[in-house]
Design an enzyme around this catalytic site. Structure first.
Site, PDB file in Angstrom:
ATOM      1  N   ASP A   1      38.244  27.050  42.586  1.00 47.59           N
ATOM      2  CA  ASP A   1      38.510  28.469  43.583  1.00 47.59           C
ATOM      3  C   ASP A   1      38.584  28.044  44.957  1.00 47.59           C
ATOM      4  O   ASP A   1      37.880  27.217  45.542  1.00 47.59           O
ATOM      5  CB  ASP A   1      37.276  29.338  43.429  1.00 47.59           C
ATOM      6  CG  ASP A   1      37.425  30.606  43.941  1.00 47.59           C
ATOM      7  OD1 ASP A   1      38.305  30.871  44.792  1.00 47.59           O
ATOM      8  OD2 ASP A   1      36.522  31.586  43.458  1.00 47.59           O
TER       9      ASP A   1
ATOM     10  N   HIS B   1      40.431  31.492  41.367  1.00 50.73           N
ATOM     11  CA  HIS B   1      39.673  32.778  41.834  1.00 50.73           C
ATOM     12  C   HIS B   1      40.036  33.852  41.100  1.00 50.73           C
ATOM     13  O   HIS B   1      39.372  34.825  41.384  1.00 50.73           O
ATOM     14  CB  HIS B   1      40.004  33.028  43.295  1.00 50.73           C
ATOM     15  CG  HIS B   1      39.175  34.258  44.044  1.00 50.73           C
ATOM     16  ND1 HIS B   1      37.804  33.887  44.152  1.00 50.73           N
ATOM     17  CD2 HIS B   1      39.302  35.309  44.494  1.00 50.73           C
ATOM     18  CE1 HIS B   1      37.174  35.066  44.570  1.00 50.73           C
ATOM     19  NE2 HIS B   1      38.132  35.755  45.001  1.00 50.73           N
TER      20      HIS B   1
ATOM     21  N   ASP C   1      34.606  38.944  43.181  1.00 52.55           N
ATOM     22  CA  ASP C   1      35.087  38.771  44.643  1.00 52.55           C
ATOM     23  C   ASP C   1      34.141  39.706  45.712  1.00 52.55           C
ATOM     24  O   ASP C   1      33.010  39.898  45.302  1.00 52.55           O
ATOM     25  CB  ASP C   1      36.597  39.081  44.738  1.00 52.55           C
ATOM     26  CG  ASP C   1      37.068  38.777  46.360  1.00 52.55           C
ATOM     27  OD1 ASP C   1      37.185  37.543  46.503  1.00 52.55           O
ATOM     28  OD2 ASP C   1      37.452  39.710  47.082  1.00 52.55           O
TER      29      ASP C   1
END
Length: 400
Positions: A346, A374, A220
């Site tokens: 995701d 995710h 991320d």
């Protein structure tokens, strides 16, 4: 973090009284609030799933509970008030991985996923030793040290399955809590720059010997943090792995990068709650994520117990680092081998955006985790482990 960058009945039908077993109440351990205990299924009135867990194997369920408890208790002790705002003073070695009892001893196997999602043939149940090429000579690798860097709102706690699997495969693992994240007690709202947020990582790399190299894994917003570290310490990074992560180019910030999906990710826009600790007449200081939308946004394929852990452990995302443009040079950042792992399910960073980043700033190789949300360290831990080990063993080309 996405664009800027959450349950456990027992039907007793047909049972005769003499067949019913007396259930003993499970009391929360000292130092764990009733709210957190309830979230991870240890409240005294939680009778759901007890018979099922016995049938599945009580040892596996207890191991999962112990891991979640360890992280939740540590978080509460460090924050003092259990809110994760970071007011406590409990010392914590933030440059190393979450500790487990019996380190160095023979470990139990990773518990089976408790996800309700049907398991596909692409993600079979395998023991850790089956996930690694039996011919892999780990001592012959350029490095066997992984450094795991979490994403926005997460902390080192999110890697607990990955840590266990890599250590079972004889790798060295360090999981970093960035400033204002995990059990790091710094106030997230007071973070004013990317270098300040990344300081625990750069401090860790600075302590390495001149000949020591690591494999950085950024998830991320951790991708931007890893990119900054690559520019600062290129000689100490053998490879960088971007896991459904921001992968910026020179002069770009994370906000610019994710603005490509503006208007395309309604769920992320709904989930974002901006925090104005300095007043509404000043820029936001942090971003919170609506807890009611977290499961769909970040954990739509993840086991319920991992979602419960995240709900008590996640913290705000510092806003200033998201706005900071990175200065990345070919000499430093460009000299480090980069790899990208895409996640197909995701909802935070859609696969289309991941592919767009790889097209603009091509890595050496792109891998794909099918069926992963995710948070692949929760939803696809074994498949993720296999890819990390595979990337660690990719040799340099003759021209490198």
């Amino acid at each position: 973090m996405g664009a800027l960058v959450s349950c456990f009945s027992d039907a007793g039908e047909g049972r005769r009284p003499q067949q019913q077993r007396r259930r003993q109440a499970v009391n929360p351990p000292p130092g764990l609030s009733a709210e957190v205990a309830a979230a991870i299924g240890l409240a005294s009135n939680d009778r759901s799933g007890k018979a099922r867990s016995l049938r599945k194997g009580r040892g596996e369920e207890l191991l999962t509970h112990e891991q979640a408890l360890a992280a939740a208790i540590l978080l509460q002790q460090s924050s003092g008030d259990g809110t994760g705002t970071g007011t406590g003073t409990v010392p914590f070695d933030r440059s190393t991985s979450l500790r487990y009892p019996g380190h160095g001893q023979k470990k139990q196997g990773l518990p089976r996923s408790s996800s309700s999602r049907p398991r596909s043939l692409a993600d079979p149940v395998l023991q850790p030793q089956q996930l690694v090429n039996q011919d892999l000579k780990i001592d012959n690798l350029e490095t066997k040290h992984f450094v795991l860097v979490h994403g926005g709102g997460f902390g080192a706690w999110c890697w607990y399955k990955t840590i266990a699997l890599l250590e079972d495969s004889r790798f060295k693992v360090s999981a970093i809590d960035l400033t204002g994240s995990g059990v790091n007690s710094f106030d997230t709202n007071k973070i004013t720059s990317l270098p300040e947020h990344v300081k625990p990582l750069t401090d860790f790399l600075e302590t390495l010997g001149d000949l020591d190299k690591v494999i950085l894994v950024g998830h991320d917003f951790g991708g931007a943090c890893v990119s900054y570290a690559m520019e600062m310490f290129p000689s100490k990074v053998a490879k960088a792995i971007f896991l459904c992560a921001a992968m910026p180019t020179n002069g770009q910030n994370t906000l610019d990068m994710f603005s490509q999906e503006a208007g395309m990710n309604d769920l992320m826009q709904q989930a974002q709650v901006f925090v104005y600790a300095n007043g509404k007449d000043h820029p936001p200081t942090a971003i919170d994520l609506d807890r009611s939308l977290l499961k769909e946004l970040l954990f739509n394929q993840s086991p319920a117990k991992d979602v419960a852990l995240a709900l008590v452990a996640m913290r705000s995302i510092p806003f200033a680092p998201v706005l900071e443009k990175l200065s990345l040079t070919d000499k430093n950042y460009g000299s480090v081998r980069r790899f990208y792992i895409e996640t197909t399910e995701d909802n935070a960073i859609p696969i289309s955006l991941q592919q767009s980043m790889c097209g603009v700033n091509p890595p050496e190789k792109v891998f794909r985790l099918k069926g992963s949300d995710h948070s692949p360290f929760f939803s696809k831990p074994q498949a993720l482990h296999k890819l990390l080990v595979e990337i660690s063993s990719i040799p340099s080309s003759p021209t490198q």
